[in-house]
Write a protein that holds these residues in place. Structure first.
Motif, PDB file in Angstrom:
ATOM      1  N   LEU A  38       0.848  -1.195   0.000  1.00  0.00           N
ATOM      2  CA  LEU A  38       0.000   0.000   0.000  1.00  0.00           C
ATOM      3  C   LEU A  38       0.886   1.249   0.000  1.00  0.00           C
ATOM      4  CD1 LEU A  38      -2.766  -1.261   2.467  1.00  0.00           C
ATOM      5  CD2 LEU A  38      -2.766  -1.314  -0.040  1.00  0.00           C
ATOM      6  N   ASN A  39       0.678   2.174   0.966  1.00  0.00           N
ATOM      7  CA  ASN A  39       1.469   3.412   0.987  1.00  0.00           C
ATOM      8  C   ASN A  39       2.621   3.359   1.976  1.00  0.00           C
ATOM      9  OD1 ASN A  39      -0.267   4.529  -0.915  1.00  0.00           O
ATOM     10  ND2 ASN A  39      -1.638   5.363   0.641  1.00  0.00           N
ATOM     11  N   ASN A  40       2.980   2.177   2.439  1.00  0.00           N
ATOM     12  CA  ASN A  40       4.044   2.040   3.435  1.00  0.00           C
ATOM     13  C   ASN A  40       5.407   1.876   2.764  1.00  0.00           C
ATOM     14  OD1 ASN A  40       2.135   2.006   5.597  1.00  0.00           O
ATOM     15  ND2 ASN A  40       1.696  -0.133   5.105  1.00  0.00           N
ATOM     16  N   GLY A  41       6.417   2.535   3.326  1.00  0.00           N
ATOM     17  CA  GLY A  41       7.792   2.327   2.893  1.00  0.00           C
ATOM     18  C   GLY A  41       8.125   2.838   1.514  1.00  0.00           C
ATOM     19  N   LEU A  42       7.377   3.820   1.006  1.00  0.00           N
ATOM     20  CA  LEU A  42       7.634   4.347  -0.334  1.00  0.00           C
ATOM     21  C   LEU A  42       8.892   5.206  -0.335  1.00  0.00           C
ATOM     22  CD1 LEU A  42       4.001   5.443  -1.289  1.00  0.00           C
ATOM     23  CD2 LEU A  42       5.236   3.466  -2.177  1.00  0.00           C
ATOM     24  N   VAL A  43       9.847   4.868  -1.197  1.00  0.00           N
ATOM     25  CA  VAL A  43      11.065   5.658  -1.336  1.00  0.00           C
ATOM     26  C   VAL A  43      10.872   6.758  -2.369  1.00  0.00           C
ATOM     27  CG1 VAL A  43      13.497   5.601  -2.045  1.00  0.00           C
ATOM     28  CG2 VAL A  43      12.561   3.770  -0.619  1.00  0.00           C
ATOM     29  N   ASN A  44      10.050   6.478  -3.379  1.00  0.00           N
ATOM     30  CA  ASN A  44       9.921   7.405  -4.501  1.00  0.00           C
ATOM     31  C   ASN A  44       8.476   7.849  -4.704  1.00  0.00           C
ATOM     32  OD1 ASN A  44       9.027   4.861  -5.375  1.00  0.00           O
ATOM     33  ND2 ASN A  44       9.437   5.394  -7.508  1.00  0.00           N
ATOM     34  N   PHE A  45       8.259   8.616  -5.760  1.00  0.00           N
ATOM     35  CA  PHE A  45       6.944   9.149  -6.092  1.00  0.00           C
ATOM     36  C   PHE A  45       6.826   9.201  -7.609  1.00  0.00           C
ATOM     37  CE2 PHE A  45       4.484  12.884  -7.439  1.00  0.00           C
ATOM     38  CZ  PHE A  45       3.277  12.657  -6.811  1.00  0.00           C
ATOM     39  N   LEU A  46       5.762   8.612  -8.153  1.00  0.00           N
ATOM     40  CA  LEU A  46       5.540   8.623  -9.598  1.00  0.00           C
ATOM     41  C   LEU A  46       4.493   9.680  -9.939  1.00  0.00           C
ATOM     42  CD1 LEU A  46       5.479   4.776 -10.282  1.00  0.00           C
ATOM     43  CD2 LEU A  46       7.367   6.370 -10.635  1.00  0.00           C
ATOM     44  N   PRO A  47       4.816  10.637 -10.806  1.00  0.00           N
ATOM     45  CA  PRO A  47       3.867  11.717 -11.127  1.00  0.00           C
ATOM     46  C   PRO A  47       2.550  11.155 -11.650  1.00  0.00           C
ATOM     47  CG  PRO A  47       6.042  12.210 -12.020  1.00  0.00           C
ATOM     48  CD  PRO A  47       6.092  10.796 -11.528  1.00  0.00           C
ATOM     49  N   PRO A  48       1.413  11.646 -11.151  1.00  0.00           N
ATOM     50  CA  PRO A  48       0.109  11.166 -11.616  1.00  0.00           C
ATOM     51  C   PRO A  48      -0.199  11.702 -13.006  1.00  0.00           C
ATOM     52  CG  PRO A  48      -0.190  12.973 -10.087  1.00  0.00           C
ATOM     53  CD  PRO A  48       1.290  12.687 -10.110  1.00  0.00           C
ATOM     54  N   MET A  49      -1.079  11.000 -13.699  1.00  0.00           N
ATOM     55  CA  MET A  49      -1.428  11.391 -15.058  1.00  0.00           C
ATOM     56  C   MET A  49      -2.931  11.548 -15.213  1.00  0.00           C
ATOM     57  SD  MET A  49       1.470  11.705 -16.538  1.00  0.00           S
ATOM     58  CE  MET A  49       1.101  11.699 -18.277  1.00  0.00           C
ATOM     59  N   ALA A  50      -3.584  11.957 -14.166  1.00  0.00           N
ATOM     60  CA  ALA A  50      -5.022  12.216 -14.215  1.00  0.00           C
ATOM     61  C   ALA A  50      -5.303  13.568 -13.568  1.00  0.00           C
ATOM     62  CB  ALA A  50      -5.800  11.117 -13.489  1.00  0.00           C
ATOM     63  N   ARG A  51      -6.359  14.186 -14.008  1.00  0.00           N
ATOM     64  CA  ARG A  51      -6.729  15.497 -13.494  1.00  0.00           C
ATOM     65  C   ARG A  51      -7.154  15.398 -12.031  1.00  0.00           C
ATOM     66  NH1 ARG A  51      -8.397  20.387 -15.656  1.00  0.00           N
ATOM     67  NH2 ARG A  51      -9.852  21.544 -14.329  1.00  0.00           N
ATOM     68  N   THR A  52      -6.762  16.387 -11.228  1.00  0.00           N
ATOM     69  CA  THR A  52      -7.178  16.450  -9.825  1.00  0.00           C
ATOM     70  C   THR A  52      -8.461  17.260  -9.723  1.00  0.00           C
ATOM     71  OG1 THR A  52      -4.882  16.330  -9.066  1.00  0.00           O
ATOM     72  CG2 THR A  52      -6.510  17.166  -7.505  1.00  0.00           C
ATOM     73  N   HIS A  53      -9.492  16.672  -9.088  1.00  0.00           N
ATOM     74  CA  HIS A  53     -10.796  17.321  -8.991  1.00  0.00           C
ATOM     75  C   HIS A  53     -11.123  17.690  -7.548  1.00  0.00           C
ATOM     76  CE1 HIS A  53     -12.019  16.574 -13.149  1.00  0.00           C
ATOM     77  NE2 HIS A  53     -11.514  15.356 -13.020  1.00  0.00           N
ATOM     78  N   THR A  54     -11.863  18.769  -7.387  1.00  0.00           N
ATOM     79  CA  THR A  54     -12.333  19.182  -6.064  1.00  0.00           C
ATOM     80  C   THR A  54     -13.817  18.877  -5.873  1.00  0.00           C
ATOM     81  OG1 THR A  54     -12.734  21.416  -6.904  1.00  0.00           O
ATOM     82  CG2 THR A  54     -10.614  21.002  -5.855  1.00  0.00           C
ATOM     83  N   TYR A  55     -14.589  18.785  -6.950  1.00  0.00           N
ATOM     84  CA  TYR A  55     -16.000  18.451  -6.833  1.00  0.00           C
ATOM     85  C   TYR A  55     -16.175  16.984  -6.447  1.00  0.00           C
ATOM     86  CZ  TYR A  55     -16.895  22.912  -9.151  1.00  0.00           C
ATOM     87  OH  TYR A  55     -16.945  24.251  -9.462  1.00  0.00           O
ATOM     88  N   ARG A  56     -17.134  16.720  -5.558  1.00  0.00           N
ATOM     89  CA  ARG A  56     -17.260  15.411  -4.906  1.00  0.00           C
ATOM     90  C   ARG A  56     -17.452  14.263  -5.886  1.00  0.00           C
ATOM     91  NH1 ARG A  56     -16.500  11.441  -3.123  1.00  0.00           N
ATOM     92  NH2 ARG A  56     -17.204  10.385  -1.234  1.00  0.00           N
ATOM     93  N   LEU A  57     -18.403  14.343  -6.790  1.00  0.00           N
ATOM     94  CA  LEU A  57     -18.668  13.224  -7.681  1.00  0.00           C
ATOM     95  C   LEU A  57     -17.598  13.093  -8.757  1.00  0.00           C
ATOM     96  CD1 LEU A  57     -22.560  13.299  -8.172  1.00  0.00           C
ATOM     97  CD2 LEU A  57     -21.178  12.015  -6.523  1.00  0.00           C
TER      98      LEU A  57
END
Length: 557
Positions: free
Chosen positions: A320-339
C-alpha cells in the motif's frame, strides 16, 4: 511519553536561552482532527473498534520552529487517540516525536541533521514527504548536505533511514543530486536546468532474512537470489524557450526485489498453483515528459509517461502506501467536486502507459474554457483509465460567477480497487457551480452534480447513479455554513440492501460550520460518507464508510 517530555524540556531550554539573545524567533502550528463515531451498519459504518465501543478518536500535530545563532531548529509532536487514520479498519493510540531537525549554513555549505523532507528531480527515484490525509510520512531520518558552487550549480548528498511512525526502518538510503542552470546565449530567451540523481537502498539483515524465508517454497523456475543493494539513477532537464517549457526525465533502477500483485507460480512443496502477490527480481524504468505553452490567453500542456517495474520501497515486504522511497507523477486530473473525484486512479508502478493533455483558453477576463483528456493503459494495452473533461467559467462581474461542465470516465475498478470480476466503471457527470456575492462580507454558493453510470446485465456499475447538491453561505469573513447531500438515486451492484435483498437508495448528508479568526480555523460538522477512494497526487487509499461528527482546528503562531 518520557521522550516527548524530554524533548519539550530541551526545546524550552533552547528557546529560553535564545530569549536572552536578540534575534531569536519561535513559530509553530497546531493541527487537530477529532471524530465522534456513530454506528450505521446500513452503510457499512460498523465492525471497527471505534464504531463498536470506542466512539471517539483524534489525531494532533504540534510543530515548533526556532531560529537563532544562525541555526534553525524544528520539532513536531504527534498524538493519536483511538485513531483510524493509519488503518481505517483498526484503532491506534500513541504519542511521540514525529519529526525534529537542526539546520545550519556555513559559507556555501548548507547541512541538516534529523528528519528531512526532500526529493530528486520530480521524485521518480526519491521523494520524502508528508501527506497526512492518506496517511504518508516517509521523512528521511539522517543527514543532508548541499554545497552551492555558485548561484547556478549545487550538489546535494544525503543518507539515512526512512521514518516509520515513531521509529525508522533499518534499510539504509543514500543518494546524491547535482542540479544546474544554464543560459546558452546573451538574449536569455533559451535556458536549461539540467539535473542528475542517484539513490542506493541497502536492505538490512532482518528484511533480507525474512525475504529469503518467504522464498522457501518457490520452484527452481521462480526462485531467485535477492539483492541487498538496489541503485536508481535519473537524468532530467527543463528547457525554456519563450512561451514554451519542456521537462523530460528518464530513470533506471537496477534489479530489485519487488512484489508482483498478479503473479502466478507453483508451490515446490504442494504443487498447487498460487495466484496473487509473488516476489520477483526485476529492473525498472520510467520515462516522463511534459510540454507546456502559454501566450495570449492560451495555455496548453501535454504530459506522457511510461512506467515498468518501478516499485521502490525501503523493504520489499511493505505494501500500500508504506515504505515508499519514490513518487511517480500522476497522469489524471485532480478534482475538487465530490462526484468528479469519486473515481481517481492510482499510479501503477508495475507498468503503465499514460497521456494527459490540458487546454485552457480565456478570450476575455469574463470567460474561461478548459478541456482535459487522460488516457492510461497497461504495457499490454489493457484499459486502465480514460477521462474527458470540459469546463466553462463565466464571470461578468465581481459579484457573480458561473462554472459548469461535464466529465466522462472509464475506470478499471478491478485493478485500482482489487475487486475481481467487476466491469470497467463508466460515468457521465455534468456539474454546475454558482457563486453570488450578496454584500461586502456575505455570499452564497450553490453546486450540483449528477453521476450517470453504465450497466452490465441490467445492473448499474458499482454504487450506481448519484445526485449531489450543496449550498454554502458565508455570513461574514469569519463564519460560514455548508449543507450538502449525496443521494444514491439509482442504486448499483455494491449499494446496501435491506433484509429482502432490495437495493436501497440512501442519502449521505453533511452539515459543516466553519469559523476563522486570525490564523485560527475551526470547523465542526455531521458527516455521513460512502465508501470510496481518496487520492493525492496519484497515491490513493480506500476509505471505508463513515457516520458521525468531525471537528478540525488549525492555528499558527
Amino acid at each position: 511519553m518520557k521522550r516527548v517530555l524530554i524533548c519539550l524540556i530541551l526545546f524550552g531550554g533552547v528557546y529560553f536561552a535564545g530569549a536572552q539573545n536578540d534575534g531569536g524567533r519561535l513559530s509553530g502550528k497546531l493541527h487537530i482532527n477529532a471524530n465522534v463515531f456513530l454506528r450505521d451498519s446500513l452503510i457499512g459504518a460498523s465492525n471497527t473498534p471505534q464504531f463498536d465501543h470506542q466512539f471517539f478518536g483524534s489525531e494532533s500535530w504540534l510543530n515548533l520552529n526556532y531560529s537563532n545563532w544562525g541555526f534553525d531548529f524544528g520539532l513536531r509532536f504527534d498524538f493519536f487517540q483511538n485513531s483510524n487514520l493509519r488503518n481505517p479498519r483498526g484503532s491506534y493510540s500513541g504519542e511521540g516525536v514525529g519529526m525534529w531537525y537542526v539546520r545550519k549554513q556555513v559559507d556555501k555549505l548548507d547541512f541538516t541533521l534529523g528528519y528531512i523532507y526532500d526529493q530528486v528531480g520530480s521524485g521518480i527515484i526519491f521523494r520524502s514527504y508528508e501527506e497526512r490525509g492518506l496517511p504518508i510520512d516517509n521523512a528521511l531520518l539522517g543527514v543532508r548536505g548541499t554545497y552551492n558552487f555558485n548561484q547556478d550549480w549545487n550538489l546535494k548528498v544525503f543518507s539515512g533511514k526512512q521514518k516509520q511512525l515513531f521509529t525508522s526502518y533499518e534499510s539504509l538510503i543514500t543518494g546524491a543530486n547535482l542540479e544546474g542552470f544554464i543560459i546558452p546565449n546573451e538574449d536569455k530567451l533559451l535556458t536549461l536546468a539540467p539535473g542528475f540523481g542517484f539513490v542506493n537502498r541497502t536492505l538490512d539483515d532482518n528484511s533480507m532474512n525474512a525475504l529469503v524465508a518467504s522464498l522457501g517454497d518457490y520452484t527452481e523456475q521462480d526462485l531467485f537470489v535477492p539483492n541487498y543493494n538496489t541503485y536508481a539513477f535519473t537524468a532530467y532537464n527543463t528547457l525554456s524557450l519563450g512561451s514554451f517549457n519542456w521537462y523530460v526525465e528518464g530513470a533506471y533502477k537496477t534489479a530489485d526485489n519487488i512484489v508482483d500483485l498478479e503473479g502466478e507460480r507453483v508451490s515446490r512443496f504442494t504443487g498447487d498453483t498460487i495466484v496473487g502477490s509473488q516476489f520477483v527480481l526485476e529492473e525498472g524504468t520510467v520515462l516522463y515528459s511534459s510540454l507546456s505553452y502559454s501566450k495570449n490567453g492560451w495555455g496548453v500542456s501535454v504530459e506522457g509517461k511510461r512506467t515498468e517495474n518501478f516499485s521502490f520501497r525501503t523493504r520489499p515486504q511493505e505494501s500500500l502506501n508504506n515504505g515508499l522511497v519514490n513518487f511517480l507523477p500522476p497522469m489524471a486530473r485532480t478534482h475538487t467536486y465530490r462526484l468528479l473525484a469519486r473515481y481517481a486512479p492510482a499510479t501503477q508502478d508495475k507498468g503503465e502507459l499514460a497521456l494527459k493533455a490540458d487546454v485552457r483558453y480565456a478570450p476575455s477576463k469574463k470567460m474561461l474554457f478548459n478541456a482535459s483528456y487522460s488516457h492510461v493503459v497497461t504495457l499490454d494495452n489493457a484499459p486502465l483509465y480514460d477521462e474527458l473533461y470540459f469546463e466553462y467559467a463565466y464571470k461578468p462581474k465581481r459579484t457573480f460567477k458561473l462554472t459548469t461542465g461535464v466529465q466522462m470516465q472509464k475506470y478499471n475498478q478491478e485493478v485500482f480497487e482489487f475487486k475481481p470480476n467487476v466491469p470497467i466503471v463508466e460515468t457521465l457527470v455534468p456539474f454546475v457551480d454558482v457563486f453570488y456575492k450578496l454584500s461586502k462580507k456575505r455570499s452564497i454558493r450553490f453546486e450540483g452534480q449528477y453521476m450517470h453510470t453504465g450497466e452490465k446485465d441490467g445492473v448499474k456499475h458499482d454504487f450506481g447513479d448519484w445526485i449531489y447538491g450543496g449550498v454554502e453561505y458565508n455570513f461574514s469573513n469569519k463564519l460560514s455554513l455548508s449543507v450538502t447531500d449525496m443521494y444514491n438515486v439509482a442504486p448499483g451492484k455494491n449499494s446496501p440492501t435491506d433484509d429482502s435483498g432490495k437495493k436501497l437508495a440512501i442519502h449521505y448528508p453533511r452539515i459543516d460550520v466553519f469559523y476563522i479568526t486570525g490564523p485560527t480555523r475551526m470547523s465542526i460538522g455531521y458527516v455521513k460518507q460512502v465508501q470510496g477512494i481518496v487520492c493525492s497526487g496519484g497515491v490513493c487509499r480506500l476509505e471505508p464508510a463513515f457516520s458521525g461528527v468531525r471537528a478540525n482546528l488549525t492555528t499558527s503562531f
